[in-house]
Write an enzyme that holds these catalytic residues in place. Sequence first.
Site, mmCIF file in Angstrom:
data_model
loop_
_atom_site.group_PDB
_atom_site.id
_atom_site.type_symbol
_atom_site.label_atom_id
_atom_site.label_comp_id
_atom_site.label_asym_id
_atom_site.label_seq_id
_atom_site.Cartn_x
_atom_site.Cartn_y
_atom_site.Cartn_z
ATOM 1 N N ASP A 1 40.358 10.887 40.178
ATOM 2 C CA ASP A 1 39.601 9.994 41.075
ATOM 3 C C ASP A 1 39.060 10.735 42.302
ATOM 4 O O ASP A 1 38.044 10.358 42.894
ATOM 5 C CB ASP A 1 40.483 8.844 41.593
ATOM 6 N N ASP B 1 41.095 8.907 50.020
ATOM 7 C CA ASP B 1 40.093 7.916 49.587
ATOM 8 C C ASP B 1 38.992 7.665 50.606
ATOM 9 O O ASP B 1 38.253 6.678 50.478
ATOM 10 C CB ASP B 1 40.783 6.600 49.228
HETATM 11 N N1 GLY Z 1 41.532 5.383 42.770
HETATM 12 C C1 GLY Z 1 42.351 4.404 42.203
HETATM 13 C C2 GLY Z 1 41.816 3.738 41.010
HETATM 14 O O1 GLY Z 1 40.808 4.065 40.425
HETATM 15 O O2 GLY Z 1 42.497 2.822 40.598
#
Ligand code: GLY
Length: 411
Positions: free
Chosen positions: A188, A130
Amino acid sequence: MKIKQALTMSALGLATFLNSCGPKSSNEQQDHEKVEAASINADFIKKNIDFSVQQYQHLGSLVPEDKLPRTYNKEEDKLIPSGTSWWTSGFYPGTLLYLFEMSGDSSMLALAEQKLEILEKEKDNKGTHDLGFMLYCSFGNAYRITGNEHYKDIMLQGAESLATRFHPETGLIKSWDHGTWSYPVIIDNMMNLEFLFWASEASGDNKYYNINLSHADSTILNHFREDNSSYHVIDYDATTGKVIQKKTHQGLADDSAWARGQSWGLYGFTVMYRDTKDPKYLEQAEKIAAFTLEHPNMPEDLVPYWDFNAAASDTTYRDASAAAINASALLELNQYTKDAKKAEWYKSAAEKILLSLSSEKYQAQLGKNGGFILEHSVGSLPHNSEVDVPLTYADYYYIEALKRYQDWFLN
Ligand code: GLY
């Protein structure tokens, strides 16, 4: 659970979508009328930015010095903070920086700079994919606005940490180290690629660019279904790169279309086109946009239910975060599509989303909502975590979309 979905994408759907998106309750019809009564102009943007600055001053007064805001518990009137290693830690400083740019209010910059200091250490975090969210939404905006070279160094180190999660055996960036997965990659993850494109340009090292091509191409191949919706998680064999299983983590079912997952894909492939100009990425983004905007379960106000396969009803949770991401991505897709009708379609849809999110149905009252701007997002319904709450990333992409609208359509 197997879910059957009857989707037909048609030229007719494109032409008539504003009047034909899914079942409407009488309440939704009323909301729609309220939404249509306003329009997006400089006054509208200013009003919403002024309001957001006031909200974020309030939020800033509630956040402990060594933490970031995560969400808000309405029942207990309590801010829920996070540490810097939580995946959303970059959004709050990023939103403050957009608000500083749009309002000129220096209190926004001061609040952001204080949080950037505690966030810096994440540049060495190799345990998460992330880092795009955490470092690019925050330091990326800070560097763009201030030109401070220290922020550039932090991001280059962060990009190097992120690149350690790419393994040639799979050709993908690994998303998670937790769980019983072999080599999980979630949709994501497409959102990290913008950060690596920046790193490629800033460092002159095209390894980051090549990682992005490899990751995006495997994602097109394995994440997407016939109807252009995407799975949430693909688990690969870490040594051979073969797909082991296709699952969900935050969606309704393995073969459902988790709303925010579709939004991450839409935004991610739009960025892929921005930085490569390869038409296959534009095509992918346009397919996702069509899936999203033409879906029979898309409510009239274009704020999706938390999963496209969740039953459409007045009590089914909406996800304002997915709507905000869509608004921002659609405005950018408007700039790239080669088809004038589609360009108008994306712009009108983004306008409608911004009007919806700025209405009292989704926007907080001044001084309420723990200082967050928007209400009604869903973090992870299957985990009963952050359901129907404010979330920092809903605010971030909402403000980003307002900024894009101002920069691209009003100036
Ligand atoms: N990347 C985690 C979400 O979108 O909840």
